[in-house]
Write an enzyme that holds these catalytic residues in place. Structure first.
Site, PDB file in Angstrom:
ATOM      1  N   ASP A  48      -3.909 -18.005   1.191  1.00 11.68           N
ATOM      2  CA  ASP A  48      -5.096 -18.645   0.602  1.00 11.68           C
ATOM      3  C   ASP A  48      -5.671 -19.693   1.562  1.00 11.68           C
ATOM      4  OD1 ASP A  48      -2.633 -19.702   0.053  1.00 11.68           O
ATOM      5  OD2 ASP A  48      -3.087 -20.386  -1.965  1.00 11.68           O
TER       6      ASP A  48
ATOM      7  N   LYS B 213       2.912 -15.619   1.741  1.00 12.23           N
ATOM      8  CA  LYS B 213       2.813 -16.365   0.487  1.00 12.23           C
ATOM      9  C   LYS B 213       4.251 -16.712   0.087  1.00 12.23           C
ATOM     10  CE  LYS B 213       0.233 -17.931  -2.899  1.00 12.23           C
ATOM     11  NZ  LYS B 213      -0.633 -19.113  -2.693  1.00 12.23           N
TER      12      LYS B 213
ATOM     13  N   ASP C 235     -11.301  -8.270   7.585  1.00 11.57           N
ATOM     14  CA  ASP C 235     -12.689  -8.166   7.132  1.00 11.57           C
ATOM     15  C   ASP C 235     -13.359  -9.536   7.097  1.00 11.57           C
ATOM     16  OD1 ASP C 235     -12.408  -5.474   6.944  1.00 11.57           O
ATOM     17  OD2 ASP C 235     -13.238  -5.306   4.925  1.00 11.57           O
TER      18      ASP C 235
ATOM     19  N   ASP D 182      -5.488  -6.742   5.872  1.00 14.07           N
ATOM     20  CA  ASP D 182      -6.691  -6.004   5.469  1.00 14.07           C
ATOM     21  C   ASP D 182      -7.792  -6.997   5.083  1.00 14.07           C
ATOM     22  OD1 ASP D 182      -8.349  -3.995   4.696  1.00 14.07           O
ATOM     23  OD2 ASP D 182      -7.185  -3.336   2.971  1.00 14.07           O
TER      24      ASP D 182
ATOM     25  N   TYR E 176       0.819  -1.211   0.000  1.00 20.90           N
ATOM     26  CA  TYR E 176       0.000   0.000   0.000  1.00 20.90           C
ATOM     27  C   TYR E 176       0.858   1.268   0.000  1.00 20.90           C
ATOM     28  CZ  TYR E 176      -4.088  -2.921   1.127  1.00 20.90           C
ATOM     29  OH  TYR E 176      -5.083  -3.858   1.104  1.00 20.90           O
TER      30      TYR E 176
END
Ligand code: NAD
Length: 359
Positions: free
Chosen positions: A224, A192, A252, A248, A142
């Protein structure tokens, strides 16, 4: 007895309504435990734009920097949706994170036994879920540079940079391990590493840090698989440690488990002053109608007591008061169940504050 100054940034929409309830509860904590909380309010987001043309006025930032902690409601709303991104209310949040050096975002997601049936997931899957997502907040993709757009003839491309250094990973990993020590002593680090070099560094540094926390169990999981496990067997998690983007997404996803966004608090930590806010936004659809659930904000205040002021007994008392009121079957609209008494925002705040003082 403590003496603490709290900057209040109510913001927009339901923000002022829910912050008011958290203030009631903090005042009740002060009366019961003999602490003094001094509140000073400043505009942020759309409310600040209306007054000063700046979503984060310098006086607001100065107030935050000179306080012991910040309690924020929410920012944003349709009125400001068409402004250019640099002047939108949400810009204030990025400014606060940067200026207060808030590199660690903590989002607890606990499914209370009484509210298991409010969750969209079936009872056996969410029973006993009690986890915290620790998200790195100021680095990663980001913020990485170079970033931008590129056009060559008809071919348009866009690019971002995922970058972390060992110091950034180490400081967020330490936060996760310290937190795990206060809980069930288990950290699950998300990456990852089978594809990304950045994740390989992340995994290596987290493993190195774990040697200083021999009493905490560490395991690594690919992003994942983590999302899948969060839906399939969420009660296995205690502290989930993730970079900015993975965190992030995961926070959620974890929010879904509890059933209502009105129940989810958050803490952003790093520098001298911590910032506490509900996970939800300004909820313009229900603003000004006494419909918002104030518990996310009240629990954010509870996180403030524990993390900024070291008042763990007081924080636990707030949690208990919330549990008792829910146990007495009082519910706001978003968590209403059959046989329960529906109350508004202000009454829920009053009930919890009163319970704080009388228990
Ligand atoms: P939202 O979280 O405001 O609302 C989503 C849904 O949840 C709505 O149906 C709303 O009524 C409900 N809801 C939210 N809080 C609730 C509460 N306390 N009790 C009961 N129900 C609640 O998200 P949105 O609609 O996507 O965004 C609205 C505005 O808020 C936008 O301007 C957005 O940019 C902003 N926003 C701000 C923040 C923040 O300040 N940290 C976070 C997210 C969104």
């Amino acid at each position: 007895m403590g003496n603490f100054q709290i900057a209040l940034l109510p913001g927009d929409g339901v923000g002022p309504e829910v912050v008011r309830q958290a203030v009631k509860v903090l005042e009740a904590v002060g009366r019961r435990f003999g602490h003094t909380f001094r509140f000073r309010e400043a505009p942020v987001g759309g409310a600040a734009l209306e007054q000063t043309d700046n979503p984060l006025p310098p006086e607001t930032l100065r107030l935050c920097q000179s306080s012991d902690a910040v309690l924020l409601g929410a920012v944003g709303g349709p009125k400001w949706d068409d402004l250019p991104s640099g002047r939108r209310p949400e810009k204030a949040l990025l400014g606060l994170r940067k200026e207060l050096r808030l590199f660690a975002n903590l989002r607890p997601a606990r499914v209370r036994p009484l509210l298991v049936d409010v969750s969209p997931l079936k009872r056996p899957y969410v029973e006993s879920v009690d986890l915290v997502v620790v998200r790195e907040l100021t680095g990663g993709i980001y913020f990485g540079t170079p970033r931008g757009w590129h056009q060559e003839g008809a071919l348009r491309s866009a690019f971002n940079t995922l970058v972390y250094n060992n110091l950034e990973v180490e400081r967020i990993a330490r936060k996760a391990f310290e937190l795990a020590r206060l809980r069930r002593k288990k950290v699950t680090s998300v990456d990852k590493a089978n594809i990304l070099e950045c994740s390989q560094l992340w995994r290596k540094v987290v493993t190195e840090v774990s040697r200083d926390y021999q009493d905490v169990t560490l395991n690594h999981i690919y992003i994942d698989n983590c999302v899948m496990q969060l839906m399939a067997r969420p009660s296995q998690f205690d502290v989930i440690l993730a970079d900015n983007m993975f965190g992030d997404i995961l926070s959620d996803a974890a929010a879904i488990l509890t059933g209502s966004i009105g129940m989810l608090p958050s803490a952003s930590l790093g520098g001298k002053v911590g910032l506490y806010e509900p996970v939800h936004g300004s909820a313009p659809d229900i603003a000004g109608q006494d419909l918002a659930n104030p518990i996310a904000t009240i629990e954010s205040a509870s996180l403030m007591l524990a993390h900024s002021f070291g008042l763990h007994r007081e924080a636990a008392a707030v949690e208990t008061a919330v549990d008792v009121i829910l146990g007495s079957n009082y519910r706001t609209m978003d968590i209403l169940q059959e046989g329960c008494t529906r109350v508004g925002t202000a009454e829920m705040g009053d009930l919890i504050a009163r319970k704080m003082e009388t228990s």
